[in-house]
Design an enzyme around this catalytic site. Sequence first.
Site, PDB file in Angstrom:
ATOM      1  N   HIS A   1      14.300  15.456  -1.913  1.00 52.44           N
ATOM      2  CA  HIS A   1      13.187  14.495  -1.960  1.00 52.44           C
ATOM      3  C   HIS A   1      11.947  15.109  -1.319  1.00 52.44           C
ATOM      4  O   HIS A   1      12.031  16.088  -0.586  1.00 52.44           O
ATOM      5  CB  HIS A   1      13.542  13.218  -1.190  1.00 52.44           C
ATOM      6  CG  HIS A   1      14.410  12.279  -1.977  1.00 52.44           C
ATOM      7  ND1 HIS A   1      15.771  12.390  -2.003  1.00 52.44           N
ATOM      8  CD2 HIS A   1      14.088  11.225  -2.771  1.00 52.44           C
ATOM      9  CE1 HIS A   1      16.263  11.433  -2.783  1.00 52.44           C
ATOM     10  NE2 HIS A   1      15.267  10.717  -3.263  1.00 52.44           N
ATOM     11  N   HIS A   2      10.821  14.428  -1.536  1.00 54.50           N
ATOM     12  CA  HIS A   2       9.527  14.797  -0.958  1.00 54.50           C
ATOM     13  C   HIS A   2       9.575  14.860   0.581  1.00 54.50           C
ATOM     14  O   HIS A   2      10.464  14.275   1.204  1.00 54.50           O
ATOM     15  CB  HIS A   2       8.458  13.795  -1.409  1.00 54.50           C
ATOM     16  CG  HIS A   2       8.791  12.366  -1.061  1.00 54.50           C
ATOM     17  ND1 HIS A   2       8.459  11.815   0.148  1.00 54.50           N
ATOM     18  CD2 HIS A   2       9.460  11.401  -1.748  1.00 54.50           C
ATOM     19  CE1 HIS A   2       8.880  10.559   0.191  1.00 54.50           C
ATOM     20  NE2 HIS A   2       9.504  10.285  -0.955  1.00 54.50           N
TER      21      HIS A   2
ATOM     22  N   THR B   1      20.399   6.983  -2.541  1.00 53.21           N
ATOM     23  CA  THR B   1      21.043   7.308  -3.817  1.00 53.21           C
ATOM     24  C   THR B   1      22.246   8.222  -3.605  1.00 53.21           C
ATOM     25  O   THR B   1      23.297   8.038  -4.227  1.00 53.21           O
ATOM     26  CB  THR B   1      20.028   7.985  -4.760  1.00 53.21           C
ATOM     27  OG1 THR B   1      18.915   7.124  -4.876  1.00 53.21           O
ATOM     28  CG2 THR B   1      20.625   8.271  -6.113  1.00 53.21           C
TER      29      THR B   1
ATOM     30  N   LYS C   1       9.897  11.681   3.222  1.00 49.41           N
ATOM     31  CA  LYS C   1      11.074  10.791   3.311  1.00 49.41           C
ATOM     32  C   LYS C   1      11.650  10.829   4.725  1.00 49.41           C
ATOM     33  O   LYS C   1      11.805  11.898   5.305  1.00 49.41           O
ATOM     34  CB  LYS C   1      12.130  11.219   2.277  1.00 49.41           C
ATOM     35  CG  LYS C   1      13.319  10.267   2.233  1.00 49.41           C
ATOM     36  CD  LYS C   1      14.107  10.399   0.954  1.00 49.41           C
ATOM     37  CE  LYS C   1      15.307   9.461   0.957  1.00 49.41           C
ATOM     38  NZ  LYS C   1      14.906   8.040   1.003  1.00 49.41           N
TER      39      LYS C   1
ATOM     40  N   ASN D   1      19.215   2.639  -5.344  1.00 44.01           N
ATOM     41  CA  ASN D   1      18.459   3.191  -6.473  1.00 44.01           C
ATOM     42  C   ASN D   1      18.413   2.143  -7.582  1.00 44.01           C
ATOM     43  O   ASN D   1      19.444   1.652  -8.016  1.00 44.01           O
ATOM     44  CB  ASN D   1      19.081   4.488  -6.989  1.00 44.01           C
ATOM     45  CG  ASN D   1      18.136   5.226  -7.903  1.00 44.01           C
ATOM     46  OD1 ASN D   1      17.710   4.706  -8.928  1.00 44.01           O
ATOM     47  ND2 ASN D   1      17.782   6.447  -7.528  1.00 44.01           N
ATOM     48  N   MET D   2      17.205   1.821  -8.022  1.00 43.61           N
ATOM     49  CA  MET D   2      17.015   0.735  -8.989  1.00 43.61           C
ATOM     50  C   MET D   2      16.965   1.246 -10.426  1.00 43.61           C
ATOM     51  O   MET D   2      16.709   0.468 -11.337  1.00 43.61           O
ATOM     52  CB  MET D   2      15.689   0.018  -8.699  1.00 43.61           C
ATOM     53  CG  MET D   2      15.612  -0.640  -7.352  1.00 43.61           C
ATOM     54  SD  MET D   2      16.502  -2.196  -7.390  1.00 43.61           S
ATOM     55  CE  MET D   2      16.478  -2.631  -5.666  1.00 43.61           C
TER      56      MET D   2
ATOM     57  N   THR E   1      14.719  -0.805  -0.069  1.00 40.61           N
ATOM     58  CA  THR E   1      14.631  -0.032   1.181  1.00 40.61           C
ATOM     59  C   THR E   1      15.949   0.685   1.471  1.00 40.61           C
ATOM     60  O   THR E   1      17.021   0.094   1.307  1.00 40.61           O
ATOM     61  CB  THR E   1      14.330  -0.998   2.351  1.00 40.61           C
ATOM     62  OG1 THR E   1      13.166  -1.743   2.018  1.00 40.61           O
ATOM     63  CG2 THR E   1      14.129  -0.253   3.656  1.00 40.61           C
TER      64      THR E   1
ATOM     65  N   ALA F   1       0.814  -1.219   0.000  1.00 41.32           N
ATOM     66  CA  ALA F   1       0.000   0.000   0.000  1.00 41.32           C
ATOM     67  C   ALA F   1       0.849   1.270   0.000  1.00 41.32           C
ATOM     68  O   ALA F   1       0.315   2.383  -0.051  1.00 41.32           O
ATOM     69  CB  ALA F   1      -0.932   0.003   1.218  1.00 41.32           C
TER      70      ALA F   1
ATOM     71  N   SER G   1      19.861  -2.326  -3.871  1.00 42.93           N
ATOM     72  CA  SER G   1      20.436  -1.072  -4.349  1.00 42.93           C
ATOM     73  C   SER G   1      19.662   0.103  -3.770  1.00 42.93           C
ATOM     74  O   SER G   1      18.442   0.034  -3.639  1.00 42.93           O
ATOM     75  CB  SER G   1      20.381  -1.014  -5.878  1.00 42.93           C
ATOM     76  OG  SER G   1      20.877   0.247  -6.309  1.00 42.93           O
TER      77      SER G   1
ATOM     78  N   ARG H   1       1.875  -4.474   6.601  1.00 43.64           N
ATOM     79  CA  ARG H   1       2.181  -4.719   8.014  1.00 43.64           C
ATOM     80  C   ARG H   1       0.901  -5.074   8.770  1.00 43.64           C
ATOM     81  O   ARG H   1      -0.178  -4.587   8.408  1.00 43.64           O
ATOM     82  CB  ARG H   1       2.866  -3.490   8.625  1.00 43.64           C
ATOM     83  CG  ARG H   1       2.008  -2.287   8.588  1.00 43.64           C
ATOM     84  CD  ARG H   1       2.627  -1.050   9.169  1.00 43.64           C
ATOM     85  NE  ARG H   1       1.810   0.073   8.752  1.00 43.64           N
ATOM     86  CZ  ARG H   1       0.601   0.368   9.236  1.00 43.64           C
ATOM     87  NH1 ARG H   1       0.060  -0.371  10.194  1.00 43.64           N
ATOM     88  NH2 ARG H   1      -0.081   1.393   8.772  1.00 43.64           N
TER      89      ARG H   1
HETATM   90  P1  NAD Z   1       6.017   4.342   2.057  1.00 45.55           P
HETATM   91  O1  NAD Z   1       6.064   4.738   3.496  1.00 45.55           O
HETATM   92  O2  NAD Z   1       5.039   5.005   1.133  1.00 45.55           O
HETATM   93  O3  NAD Z   1       5.764   2.739   1.945  1.00 45.55           O
HETATM   94  C1  NAD Z   1       6.317   1.782   2.799  1.00 45.55           C
HETATM   95  C2  NAD Z   1       5.240   0.711   3.008  1.00 45.55           C
HETATM   96  O4  NAD Z   1       5.834  -0.410   3.700  1.00 45.55           O
HETATM   97  C3  NAD Z   1       4.056   1.205   3.878  1.00 45.55           C
HETATM   98  O5  NAD Z   1       2.829   0.934   3.228  1.00 45.55           O
HETATM   99  C4  NAD Z   1       4.208   0.371   5.164  1.00 45.55           C
HETATM  100  O6  NAD Z   1       2.957   0.072   5.796  1.00 45.55           O
HETATM  101  C5  NAD Z   1       4.874  -0.890   4.609  1.00 45.55           C
HETATM  102  N1  NAD Z   1       5.519  -1.698   5.666  1.00 45.55           N
HETATM  103  C6  NAD Z   1       6.298  -1.268   6.691  1.00 45.55           C
HETATM  104  N2  NAD Z   1       6.630  -2.315   7.481  1.00 45.55           N
HETATM  105  C7  NAD Z   1       6.066  -3.416   6.922  1.00 45.55           C
HETATM  106  C8  NAD Z   1       6.038  -4.804   7.277  1.00 45.55           C
HETATM  107  N3  NAD Z   1       6.671  -5.263   8.365  1.00 45.55           N
HETATM  108  N4  NAD Z   1       5.346  -5.657   6.494  1.00 45.55           N
HETATM  109  C9  NAD Z   1       4.704  -5.213   5.368  1.00 45.55           C
HETATM  110  N5  NAD Z   1       4.676  -3.906   4.990  1.00 45.55           N
HETATM  111  C10 NAD Z   1       5.366  -3.029   5.759  1.00 45.55           C
HETATM  112  O7  NAD Z   1       7.513   4.524   1.513  1.00 45.55           O
HETATM  113  P2  NAD Z   1       8.043   4.575   0.004  1.00 45.55           P
HETATM  114  O8  NAD Z   1       8.146   5.996  -0.453  1.00 45.55           O
HETATM  115  O9  NAD Z   1       7.287   3.585  -0.840  1.00 45.55           O
HETATM  116  O10 NAD Z   1       9.531   4.077   0.213  1.00 45.55           O
HETATM  117  C11 NAD Z   1       9.835   2.827   0.843  1.00 45.55           C
HETATM  118  C12 NAD Z   1      11.337   2.627   0.906  1.00 45.55           C
HETATM  119  O11 NAD Z   1      11.864   2.497  -0.427  1.00 45.55           O
HETATM  120  C13 NAD Z   1      12.108   3.799   1.540  1.00 45.55           C
HETATM  121  O12 NAD Z   1      13.194   3.268   2.276  1.00 45.55           O
HETATM  122  C14 NAD Z   1      12.616   4.586   0.333  1.00 45.55           C
HETATM  123  O13 NAD Z   1      13.751   5.361   0.599  1.00 45.55           O
HETATM  124  C15 NAD Z   1      12.930   3.438  -0.600  1.00 45.55           C
HETATM  125  N6  NAD Z   1      13.016   3.773  -2.032  1.00 45.55           N
HETATM  126  C16 NAD Z   1      14.022   3.173  -2.722  1.00 45.55           C
HETATM  127  C17 NAD Z   1      14.141   3.361  -4.088  1.00 45.55           C
HETATM  128  C18 NAD Z   1      15.212   2.604  -4.840  1.00 45.55           C
HETATM  129  O14 NAD Z   1      15.274   2.713  -6.080  1.00 45.55           O
HETATM  130  N7  NAD Z   1      16.054   1.813  -4.155  1.00 45.55           N
HETATM  131  C19 NAD Z   1      13.229   4.186  -4.760  1.00 45.55           C
HETATM  132  C20 NAD Z   1      12.185   4.791  -4.030  1.00 45.55           C
HETATM  133  C21 NAD Z   1      12.090   4.561  -2.648  1.00 45.55           C
END
Ligand code: NAD
Length: 272
Positions: free
Chosen positions: A160-161, A171, A164, A128-129, A103, A14, A126, A39
């Site tokens: 970032h937004h 990244t 965060k 950043n993907m 993450t 979600a 990574s 979660r």
């Molecule tokens: P977000 O808060 O919108 O989404 C995170 C989701 O994970 C939430 O819905 C939360 O309820 C869920 N969650 C937390 N603990 C959980 C659990 N134990 N079981 C199941 N679900 C669980 O955040 P977002 O903007 O989607 O970003 C998530 C992560 O991804 C951040 O760490 C962000 O920095 C990272 N990110 C990485 C990249 C990349 O390319 N590597 C790109 C964008 C975001």
Amino acid sequence: MSGADMKLVVVGAAGRMGQTLIRTIHAMTGARVFAAVERPGSPFVGRDAGEIAGLGPIGVPVTDKPLEAFVDAEGVLDFTSPAASVEFSVLSAQARIVHVIGTTGCSESDEEKFKAAGRHARIVKSGNMSLGVNLLGVLTEQAARALGPDSWDIEILEMHHKHKVDAPSGTALLLGQSAAKGRDIDLAEQSVRVRDGHTGARPTGTIGFATLRGGSVIGEHSVILSGEGEQVTLSHSATDRSIFARGAVTAALWARDRKPGFYSMLDVLGLS
Ligand code: NAD
């Protein structure tokens, strides 16, 4: 949909990235949304994952039981929180499947746990993907090597937004690691993460980070190499989260037939 489609579980279904992943998998060939996990206590548990993502029903109800979701799956796409990703890496190792971790904000001890899980799971992690940022990392390494520390200072700027929760971004740290590799230095010993008050002059050879937060910015990164009388800026702008989601699905498909191990997007993209 075909029988050979890779069966993927979206955890954090979600979230901002979770919803983007569900829409992206739906539009790609070669993979399908096999399960969706949130979660315990999330108001989205029991709802259809496609409806949450704005697609309409896809027949996949969101569950809060990851182990059951992983058992018959082939891969997990994980953009959640560090604690959740560590838990999912243990389950992915038990199920001997692919675990793509996007993450950020993970500690060194989390990273050790991911590497340990890589003895049985195929882990791709990574900060950043996207193809563009991983290429930027390679260019940053080259630039840092060519423009030496006595005359050139390296600063990494990111925005970032406002939602965060970690800083600097994964990244920015990835780009910092690339610069440090080019300079053959240890980033942890040479980075300046915060400046405030009377800091004194800039220490030669350090890599500085600056963090901005606001609005809905998906991700802006610049690597600034600043010399006497000239400056080189390498930058990347993300305007759509689907770049990360497509990268994550590409990583899962790439890892499907690999041996257990701990891989990066550079391996996936052939840039390592
Ligand atoms: P977000 O808060 O919108 O989404 C995170 C989701 O994970 C939430 O819905 C939360 O309820 C869920 N969650 C937390 N603990 C959980 C659990 N134990 N079981 C199941 N679900 C669980 O955040 P977002 O903007 O989607 O970003 C998530 C992560 O991804 C951040 O760490 C962000 O920095 C990272 N990110 C990485 C990249 C990349 O390319 N590597 C790109 C964008 C975001």
